[in-house]
Design a protein around this motif. Structure first.
Motif, PDB file in Angstrom:
ATOM      1  N   LEU A 166       0.880  -1.023   0.082  1.00 43.38           N
ATOM      2  CA  LEU A 166       0.010   0.213   0.073  1.00 43.38           C
ATOM      3  C   LEU A 166       0.695   1.467  -0.020  1.00 43.38           C
ATOM      4  O   LEU A 166       2.188   1.269   0.437  1.00 43.38           O
ATOM      5  N   GLY A 167       0.440   2.365  -0.307  1.00 43.99           N
ATOM      6  CA  GLY A 167       0.796   3.429  -0.339  1.00 43.99           C
ATOM      7  C   GLY A 167       1.928   3.178  -1.733  1.00 43.99           C
ATOM      8  O   GLY A 167       2.271   2.605  -2.272  1.00 43.99           O
ATOM      9  N   PRO A 168       2.538   4.660  -2.078  1.00 43.18           N
ATOM     10  CA  PRO A 168       3.460   4.670  -3.261  1.00 43.18           C
ATOM     11  C   PRO A 168       4.873   4.320  -2.949  1.00 43.18           C
ATOM     12  O   PRO A 168       5.478   4.386  -1.725  1.00 43.18           O
ATOM     13  N   TYR A 175       2.483   3.989  -8.073  1.00 42.33           N
ATOM     14  CA  TYR A 175       1.476   3.476  -7.494  1.00 42.33           C
ATOM     15  C   TYR A 175       1.116   2.074  -8.015  1.00 42.33           C
ATOM     16  O   TYR A 175       1.108   1.765  -9.012  1.00 42.33           O
ATOM     17  N   LEU A 176       0.489   1.154  -6.960  1.00 46.74           N
ATOM     18  CA  LEU A 176       0.246  -0.327  -7.441  1.00 46.74           C
ATOM     19  C   LEU A 176      -0.726  -0.204  -8.391  1.00 46.74           C
ATOM     20  O   LEU A 176      -1.872   0.566  -8.064  1.00 46.74           O
ATOM     21  N   GLU A 177      -0.739  -0.954  -9.523  1.00 45.80           N
ATOM     22  CA  GLU A 177      -1.746  -1.009 -10.449  1.00 45.80           C
ATOM     23  C   GLU A 177      -2.963  -1.542  -9.967  1.00 45.80           C
ATOM     24  O   GLU A 177      -4.204  -1.201 -10.130  1.00 45.80           O
ATOM     25  N   THR A 309       9.891  -0.208 -15.140  1.00 41.91           N
ATOM     26  CA  THR A 309      10.376   0.191 -13.724  1.00 41.91           C
ATOM     27  C   THR A 309      11.771   1.018 -13.662  1.00 41.91           C
ATOM     28  O   THR A 309      12.305   0.952 -12.651  1.00 41.91           O
ATOM     29  N   SER A 310      12.045   1.787 -14.550  1.00 36.04           N
ATOM     30  CA  SER A 310      13.187   2.745 -14.635  1.00 36.04           C
ATOM     31  C   SER A 310      13.113   3.848 -15.226  1.00 36.04           C
ATOM     32  O   SER A 310      12.184   4.005 -15.947  1.00 36.04           O
ATOM     33  N   ILE A 359       2.288   1.979 -11.657  1.00 30.89           N
ATOM     34  CA  ILE A 359       1.884   3.220 -12.748  1.00 30.89           C
ATOM     35  C   ILE A 359       2.080   4.850 -11.972  1.00 30.89           C
ATOM     36  O   ILE A 359       2.277   4.670 -10.608  1.00 30.89           O
ATOM     37  N   GLN A 360       2.236   5.556 -12.898  1.00 35.34           N
ATOM     38  CA  GLN A 360       2.484   6.846 -12.429  1.00 35.34           C
ATOM     39  C   GLN A 360       1.105   7.706 -12.650  1.00 35.34           C
ATOM     40  O   GLN A 360       1.063   8.358 -13.491  1.00 35.34           O
TER      41      GLN A 360
END
Length: 566
Positions: A166-168, A175-177, A309-310, A359-360
């Motif tokens: 949870l949380g970013p 943020y978790l999709e 992820t980069s 995700i951003q």
């Protein structure tokens, strides 16, 4: 539904009984290379590049300078040789054959060989096997909880890997999709131990770890920097087992494991497990894991596949938008090829993609989010199906990650259990953006003092430019660091050095509040890059591996801070 950390995070845990049992058995694979026709200098022959001291003449013993494989040390892709440079088309690593050093500073090691007559016998790879493995295959369970977080159970032992629930991550950027379920937090709290593969916040996530009792045992690899251990101790955890790579440990004969190191020089790791006689590999971020010298005939392979992820290439201003798109496409193709290579080296029966997309989601990062494509997980199934048709009688089964399922592996079968779940509330990104903007204020003098105390020395100049969220407006004094002369000073924008003979030069635009947070709390610099919080102009245009590694691992002493949302 929300989840709150326990008021008393110091509940007693039964002592964990861990013992070292030994090493893997190894068998060396060799290939024979005829030397007839090899010329002085560089010879590109099939899988290898051979440097000869002189032409091979009839009756003379071959004189070899070195032999390397054409495998990129980043992710195991094939290097393509052109005019003294062997480059990877997928990750942009480039190897200078004069020095056997990649442009980012990482050195490629020559292969071992011996000469027999007119042939070179080259050691190409090493097969690993667990001599302590039970001949009987029993049951084990595994459940994907989110991203790279798995719950594993065998022989009464429960393990959780890389908890981010949870949380970013990455300072309010990732943020978790899919929102996690409350039951995942219960799995974490009740686990017997936790494995952390990396100090990146998508694996070592302080907000998630706030739920964990401080006496919980952690397992980590013995990296030189001790950055994972320092971060965990900074969060108040005391039971940390720092273990040697490639050594086999066990809690019982039903639960054995070994930590394996990434093959690209990064401080990332993966996990080999022997669960009730089943071989399993879990690897979220360890590129070219153990240089692909891995156990074979796995029951289960858990590996990254989606990508995205980069900070490369989207944070690099040396490229235009079309070039960034092409580079990112190559990166995703490289992940597909990595899956193919892992299937060939492990012959896994089941494959589960982990390190699933994040995700951003913040409004200010939408441009990156729109460009940051991912590999569709269904494409991984196609790769497994193709491998099955050419290599196996029984199919490789692609397991879609689903936190409502518990997978129970039997001797020769898999049973899937549907679990009841209660989904947690999704995070509101702007509240985190506001928290960092409100809480952390850039101070050039603090940055200068931080850099002076770092001890980092290199032929490198870095200009730190604090900006607003869009990187358009400079919000504070610019600091220029010359790490060769140890000169750190405030400069005007027109005095920024962008090129200097004999130096690596980088202009680093960073969101001011994020730079302040990293400096104030001694956090890894790579959190800035992975969170897309910067824009970089660099000369030469190559990854500054030494800089990022030093300030992300060796010069870190992470201090916890409380996130207060309004």
């Amino acid at each position: 539904m929300s989840a709150n950390p326990p008021k008393d995070a110091k509940s007693p845990q039964p002592p964990i009984k861990l013992r070292r049992v030994g090493l893997f058995e190894t068998s060396v694979n060799t290939e024979v290379i005829p030397v007839r026709g090899l010329l002085e200098g560089i010879n590109d022959i099939g899988k290898f590049i051979v440097s000869m001291k002189k032409h091979v003449k009839l009756g003379e013993k071959p004189e070899v300078e070195w032999i390397i494989d054409k495998t990129c040390n980043h992710r195991g892709d094939k290097l393509l040789h052109n005019k003294g440079i062997a480059g990877c088309p997928h990750c942009n690593w480039a190897l200078d054959l004069k020095t056997l050093t990649y442009h980012n500073g990482y050195r490629k090691q020559p292969l071992k060989y011996h000469i027999e007559g007119r042939s070179l016998h080259v050691q190409t790879s090493i097969d690993l096997s667990n001599p302590y493995q039970s001949s009987f295959k029993g049951d084990f369970k595994i459940r994907w909880l989110n991203h790279a977080c798995l719950h594993i159970e065998a022989g009464g032992i429960k393990c959780v890997t890389d908890p981010w629930l949870l949380g970013p991550s990455f300072l309010g950027s990732g943020y978790l999709e899919t929102a996690s379920c409350k039951e995942a937090v219960h799995c974490l709290v009740n686990a017997d131990f936790i494995f952390i593969s990396s100090n990146r916040s998508s694996c070592l996530h302080p907000q998630t770890l706030a739920f964990v009792p401080k006496s919980k045992p952690f397992l980590i690899g013995n990296f030189a920097s001790k950055s994972i251990e320092k971060a965990l101790r900074g969060l108040g955890f005391t039971e940390i087992y720092t273990l040697e790579f490639q050594e086999i440990y066990e809690f019982s004969s039903f639960f054995q494991f070994s930590i394996l190191k990434a093959g690209d020089g990064s401080e990332e790791s993966g996990l080999y497990l022997c669960l009730s006689g089943h071989d399993v590999i879990i690897n979220a971020y360890g590129n070219y894991l153990n240089t692909f010298n891995l156990p074979t005939d796995l029951t289960l392979l858990c590996t990254s596949f989606a990508g995205a992820t980069s900070g490369f290439p989207f944070c690099i201003d040396n490229y235009n938008s079309e070039q960034k798109k092409a580079l990112h496409t190559n990166h995703l193709e490289g992940l597909k090829q990595q899956l193919e290579l892992l299937l060939e080296s492990t012959n896994a029966s089941y494959v589960m993609p982990i390190a699933t997309p994040y995700i951003q989601e913040a409004a200010r990062d939408q441009e990156v989010q729109n460009a940051n494509a991912k590999n569709a997980l269904d494409y991984g199934k196609q790769i497994c199906d193709t491998y099955t048709r050419s290599h196996r009688e029984s199919p490789v089964v692609w397991l879609q990650p689903d936190y409502t399922l518990t997978l129970e592996f039997k001797e020769n079968d898999l049973i899937q259990w549907r679990e009841d779940v209660h989904v947690l509330k999704r995070d509101v990104p702007q509240r985190y953006v506001d928290f960092y903007t409100r809480t952390f204020v850039y101070d050039a003098n603090k940055l200068i003092n931080y850099l002076k105390l770092s001890g980092y020395k290199a032929q490198q100049i870095v200009a730190f430019v604090p900006t607003d969220g869009s990187f358009e407006k400079v919000v504070g004094p610019i600091v220029q660091a010359d790490f060769a002369t140890q000169s750190f000073k405030i400069i005007e924008a027109n005095a920024i050095i962008t090129k200097q003979q004999g130096y690596r030069v980088m202009v680093l635009k960073v969101r001011g509040e994020i730079l302040a947070c990293v400096v104030e709390n001694h956090l890894p610099f790579e959190e800035i890059l992975r969170g897309f919080h910067c824009r970089i102009q660099r000369t030469p245009n190559v990854y500054e591996a030494q800089f990022w590694r030093y300030f992300s691992h060796f010069y870190t002493d992470s201090k916890p801070y409380t996130i207060q949302l309004v």
